[in-house]
Design a protein around this motif. Structure first.
Motif, mmCIF file in Angstrom:
data_model
loop_
_atom_site.group_PDB
_atom_site.id
_atom_site.type_symbol
_atom_site.label_atom_id
_atom_site.label_comp_id
_atom_site.label_asym_id
_atom_site.label_seq_id
_atom_site.Cartn_x
_atom_site.Cartn_y
_atom_site.Cartn_z
ATOM 1 N N GLU A 161 0.822 -1.212 0.000
ATOM 2 C CA GLU A 161 0.000 0.000 0.000
ATOM 3 C C GLU A 161 0.857 1.263 0.000
ATOM 4 O OE1 GLU A 161 -3.161 0.228 2.893
ATOM 5 O OE2 GLU A 161 -3.392 -1.945 2.885
ATOM 6 N N ALA A 162 2.058 1.171 0.548
ATOM 7 C CA ALA A 162 2.926 2.346 0.629
ATOM 8 C C ALA A 162 3.263 2.905 -0.749
ATOM 9 C CB ALA A 162 4.212 1.990 1.374
ATOM 10 N N LEU A 163 3.162 2.071 -1.788
ATOM 11 C CA LEU A 163 3.551 2.516 -3.113
ATOM 12 C C LEU A 163 2.469 3.292 -3.842
ATOM 13 C CD1 LEU A 163 5.352 -0.688 -4.465
ATOM 14 C CD2 LEU A 163 6.361 1.286 -3.321
ATOM 15 N N LEU A 164 1.209 3.140 -3.450
ATOM 16 C CA LEU A 164 0.117 3.669 -4.262
ATOM 17 C C LEU A 164 0.221 5.172 -4.536
ATOM 18 C CD1 LEU A 164 -2.388 2.837 -5.788
ATOM 19 C CD2 LEU A 164 -3.728 3.242 -3.728
ATOM 20 N N PRO A 165 0.568 6.009 -3.540
ATOM 21 C CA PRO A 165 0.678 7.443 -3.852
ATOM 22 C C PRO A 165 1.754 7.764 -4.887
ATOM 23 C CG PRO A 165 0.506 7.100 -1.481
ATOM 24 C CD PRO A 165 0.727 5.749 -2.103
ATOM 25 N N LEU A 166 2.694 6.852 -5.087
ATOM 26 C CA LEU A 166 3.715 7.078 -6.104
ATOM 27 C C LEU A 166 3.114 7.094 -7.495
ATOM 28 C CD1 LEU A 166 6.554 4.742 -4.826
ATOM 29 C CD2 LEU A 166 6.588 7.222 -4.846
ATOM 30 N N PHE A 167 2.027 6.357 -7.689
ATOM 31 C CA PHE A 167 1.480 6.180 -9.021
ATOM 32 C C PHE A 167 0.375 7.179 -9.349
ATOM 33 C CE2 PHE A 167 2.733 1.851 -7.527
ATOM 34 C CZ PHE A 167 3.897 1.778 -8.271
ATOM 35 N N ILE A 168 -0.422 7.563 -8.347
ATOM 36 C CA ILE A 168 -1.569 8.418 -8.643
ATOM 37 C C ILE A 168 -1.642 9.650 -7.747
ATOM 38 C CG2 ILE A 168 -2.956 6.587 -9.644
ATOM 39 C CD1 ILE A 168 -4.395 6.274 -6.991
ATOM 40 N N GLY A 169 -0.635 9.862 -6.909
ATOM 41 C CA GLY A 169 -0.630 11.033 -6.035
ATOM 42 C C GLY A 169 -0.084 12.269 -6.732
ATOM 43 N N SER A 170 -0.660 13.420 -6.433
ATOM 44 C CA SER A 170 -0.243 14.654 -7.089
ATOM 45 C C SER A 170 1.174 15.064 -6.735
ATOM 46 C CB SER A 170 -1.199 15.794 -6.708
ATOM 47 O OG SER A 170 -2.510 15.512 -7.127
ATOM 48 N N LYS A 171 1.663 14.636 -5.560
ATOM 49 C CA LYS A 171 2.982 15.060 -5.107
ATOM 50 C C LYS A 171 4.040 13.975 -5.268
ATOM 51 C CE LYS A 171 0.944 18.164 -1.653
ATOM 52 N NZ LYS A 171 0.819 18.464 -0.206
ATOM 53 N N SER A 172 3.786 13.047 -6.160
ATOM 54 C CA SER A 172 4.741 11.964 -6.379
ATOM 55 C C SER A 172 6.094 12.521 -6.813
ATOM 56 C CB SER A 172 4.221 11.010 -7.443
ATOM 57 O OG SER A 172 5.165 9.985 -7.689
ATOM 58 N N PRO A 173 7.180 11.956 -6.306
ATOM 59 C CA PRO A 173 8.509 12.462 -6.661
ATOM 60 C C PRO A 173 8.976 12.047 -8.041
ATOM 61 C CG PRO A 173 8.714 10.588 -5.209
ATOM 62 C CD PRO A 173 7.245 10.900 -5.275
ATOM 63 N N PHE A 174 8.248 11.178 -8.723
ATOM 64 C CA PHE A 174 8.692 10.829 -10.065
ATOM 65 C C PHE A 174 7.554 10.974 -11.072
ATOM 66 C CE2 PHE A 174 6.629 6.750 -10.022
ATOM 67 C CZ PHE A 174 6.708 6.314 -8.719
#
Length: 544
Positions: A452-465
Motif C-alpha cells: 500500500e505504501a507505493l500507491l501514492p507514487l502512481f496516482i498522487g499529485s505530489k509523487s517524486p517521479f
C-alpha cells in the motif's frame, strides 16, 4: 534509549520505483496446463521432501544485503524473502484471495490511540542462520543501520533503500528483550505491511563482515541460508534446518539469472533448471505437450501506458477515454498472451481488495472512441509517441503488446510512434521525473497494492517521479485518509473510491492484468501459488 528519525512521508518513497521493480509486476498466466487456475504445482503432494530447486529468473539477481536489493519484486521474491524476514510477513498459504499480513519475527502487535505508537511482541526462540539469538536488540541494531547516519554500519545506499518502507519511523526503542516500540511520523494504517519489507539481519554477521562485505556473507532468519553466489547471476542457498516455522522441504535452492526467455525455456527443457519465471506465451502449448506444469493465478498486476496529461491532446479526458475504448484487450490477453493475462478494464487489478466488480468502464468500442475524439475536436486523429521497455520485471511482452495497441489506436485515427529502450533506463528516468526518449507516454507494468505504501507514487499529485502529471485533489484526499486509518475496512473503501475516480479520469491506458505464469518440471511438487508477487517456497520439494 530512544532512537529518533524523522522523514516526510513522501520522501521515503522516492526509491520505491527502483526497489519495487517498481512498478512492476512480474508474470502471470490464465489458461493452464497440467495444473490450472489458482492451484499450485502438485499442491496436494505434501508428503515428500528433499531435492534441489533451480529457478530461472527473468532479470539480474539482487544484492543480498537486506533492503538494498535492486532487482525488483522478483529479486525480493526469490532471494531476499528467502534469506530474511521482517517483523511481519505475507501469509502466502491461500490461493483464493490476496494475502493478508501476519506475524513473522513479531508474533503480535498493538497500536495506541494516537495511531502512531506501535508495540510489537517479538517471537521467542528464533535464531539467525549463524546461531545468533533474535531479540529486541537485533531489531534496534538493524534500524540503527538503516536510519542512523552516525551508525558505523550505515551507508547512503542502505539509508536510501530503507526510506521506502522504514522512512515513516520517527522513533524506535527496546522496551524489554521481547518488545519494541516504533512510533511513526504520522498515523499509518499500513505500517504492519511496510515492516514485512524491513528485513532483519544477524548483528553478529554484520559486525563480523562490516556493511561493505556483508552482502558476500548474508545472514538472516529466513527459511534458506546463504551458500555461495556469482553476483547478479546466480545464488545458491541451503535449507535452514533451524527455521522457526519448520525446515523447508527442499535441500537446496538455486536461483539463476536468465533474462532471455528463449534461454530460460531451453534451460528448462534441457534440465539446467526445473522452474522458470514467465515462459514465453507462444511456448505454452509445446511446453504442456512436454509434460511441463504451467501454474497461474491472478495477482496485483497492471500492464498499462501512462499518458502525459499535461500535453494536448492527452490533457483532454475525452481523448484519454477514447483511446481506452479503442483497445481490444481480449485479443491481447487471449491471442497475443495466450491466456496468461486477463483484460484490464479499470485501474484496480482484479486480484486486489480495491477491484470494483461493477467498475469495468472500457469495453472494446471503436465507434465510441471515434465519437469521443470528434467531441474533443480530434475527428481527424493525431500523432503521439510512447517509450516502451524491451523487457523487465513484470513487463510480459512489452513491444508486441504495444504494437497491438498501436494497431488498434491507428484504426480510430491515433497514430503512435513506438520508441524502445531498456527497463533500467526507463525507470531510472521516471524516478527523476522524466520520460526516457522524451515521449508522450510510457509503457510499463506495476503493482498497486502488493504494498500500500507505493500507491501514492502512481496516482498522487505530489509523487517524486513521473506520473504523467496526473492530479486529482479528491484522489489525494482519499489516499491520505486511507493511509492514515488503522481500520482496514475504511482504508479499503477509500482506496476503491480513489481508484474508481482514476478509472473515470483515464490518465492511463488500462491493458491487461498478468496471471503470474511459471513453468515447472513435473518433478517439482508442493507449490501453492498465491494471489501475490511473493511465494512461500518452504512447501516445495523435488520428486525423485
Amino acid at each position: 534509549m530512544t532512537h529518533h528519525h524523522a522523514t516526510p512521508r513522501f520522501r521515503r518513497r522516492t526509491g520505491a520505483l527502483l526497489t519495487a521493480g517498481l512498478l512492476l509486476a512480474a508474470a502471470g498466466c490464465g489458461s493452464a496446463a497440467t495444473t490450472t487456475g489458482s492451484d499450485g504445482a502438485g499442491a496436494s503432494d505434501t508428503n515428500g521432501r528433499g531435492g534441489t530447486l533451480v529457478i530461472g529468473a527473468t532479470g539480474k539477481l539482487p544484492n543480498p544485503d537486506t533492503v538494498i536489493g535492486g532487482a525488483g519484486f522478483e529479486g525480493k521474491r526469490l532471494v531476499s524473502f528467502q534469506l530474511y524476514e521482517g517483523l511481519t510477513r505475507y501469509d502466502l498459504s491461500r490461493t483464493d484471495a490476496p494475502p493478508e499480513i501476519t506475524g513473522a519475527l513479531a508474533e503480535s502487535w498493538k497500536v495506541a490511540a494516537d495511531a502512531r505508537t506501535w508495540t510489537f511482541t517479538l517471537r521467542k526462540g528464533v535464531t539467525f542462520q549463524d546461531g545468533t539469538p533474535f531479540d529486541a536488540d537485533s531489531v534496534v541494531f538493524n534500524l540503527d543501520r538503516y536510519l542512523d547516519k552516525h551508525n558505523p554500519q550505515y551507508t547512503d545506499a542502505l539509508g536510501a533503500a530503507a526510506q521506502e518502507y522504514a522512512g515513516d519511523i520517527a522513533t524506535y526503542r527496546k522496551v524489554d528483550a521481547d518488545h519494541v516500540e516504533l512510533v511513526t511520523t504520522a498515523p499509518n494504517g499500513h505500517f504492519p505491511e511496510d515492516l514485512a519489507h524491513v528485513l532483519i539481519a544477524s548483528p553478529t554477521a554484520v559486525r563480523k563482515y562490516g556493511t561493505a562485505d556483508f552482502g558476500q556473507h548474508p545472514v538472516g532468519t529466513g527459511p534458506f541460508a546463504f551458500s555461495s553466489q556469482t553476483a547478479g547471476q546466480e545464488i545458491d542457498l541451503v535449507a535452514y534446518k533451524g527455521y522457526w516455522r519448520g525446515a523447508p522441504k527442499l535441500d537446496r535452492l538455486v536461483i539463476k539469472s536468465l533474462p532471455d526467455v528463449a534461454a530460460r525455456t531451453a534451460a528448462l527443457r534441457s534440465g539446467g533448471v526445473n522452474w522458470i519465471e514467465y515462459p514465453n506465451p507462444d511456448d505454452i502449448d509445446s511446453l504442456k505437450a512436454d509434460g511441463v506444469q504451467l501454474v497461474t493465478n491472478s495477482y496485483d498486476h497492471l500492464w498499462y501506458w501512462i499518458l502525459d496529461t499535461s500535453k494536448a491532446p492527452w490533457n483532454d479526458p475525452r481523448v484519454r477515454q477514447a483511446a481506452n475504448f479503442a483497445i481490444d484487450r481480449k485479443a491481447i490477453a487471449g491471442k497475443l498472451l495466450h491466456g496468461t493475462a486477463d483484460p484490464a478494464y479499470q485501474t484496480a487489478p482484479r486480484a486486489t481488495f480495491a477491484f470494483d466488480p461493477a467498475g469495468d468502464a472500457y469495453s472494446y468500442d471503436p465507434a465510441k472512441a471515434k465519437q469521443l475524439l470528434a467531441e474533443a475536436g480530434k475527428a481527424g486523429g493525431f500523432s503521439t509517441t510512447v517509450t516502451v521497455p524491451t523487457g523487465g520485471s513484470g513487463n510480459l511482452l512489452p513491444v508486441p503488446i504495444s504494437e497491438a495497441i498501436q494497431h488498434d489506436l491507428a484504426a480510430v485515427g491515433i497514430k503512435v510512434q513506438i520508441r524502445t529502450t531498456d527497463w533500467s533506463t526507463l525507470i531510472s528516468a521516471e524516478a527523476k521525473g522524466q520520460v526516457a526518449l522524451g515521449s508522450d507516454a510510457i509503457a510499463q507494468s506495476t503493482t498497486l497494492f502488493q504494498s500500500e505504501a507505493l500507491l501514492p507514487l502512481f496516482i498522487g499529485s505530489k509523487s517524486p517521479f513521473w506520473t504523467g502529471h496526473y492530479t486529482n485533489a479528491r484522489v489525494d484526499t482519499l489516499l491520505a485518509s486511507a493511509s492514515a486509518s488503522t481500520d482496514q475496512a475504511e482504508r479499503r473503501a477509500d482506496y476503491r473510491q480513489a481508484l474508481d475516480l482514476v478509472t473515470k479520469d483515464a490518465p492511463w491506458l488500462f491493458v491487461v492484468n498478468d496471471r503470474n505464469p511459471r513453468a515447472l518440471s513435473p518433478k517439482v511438487r508442493g507449490l501453492v501459488q498465491p494471489q501475490s508477487w511473493f511465494l512461500d517456497l518452504t512447501t516445495v520439494w523435488i520428486r525423485k
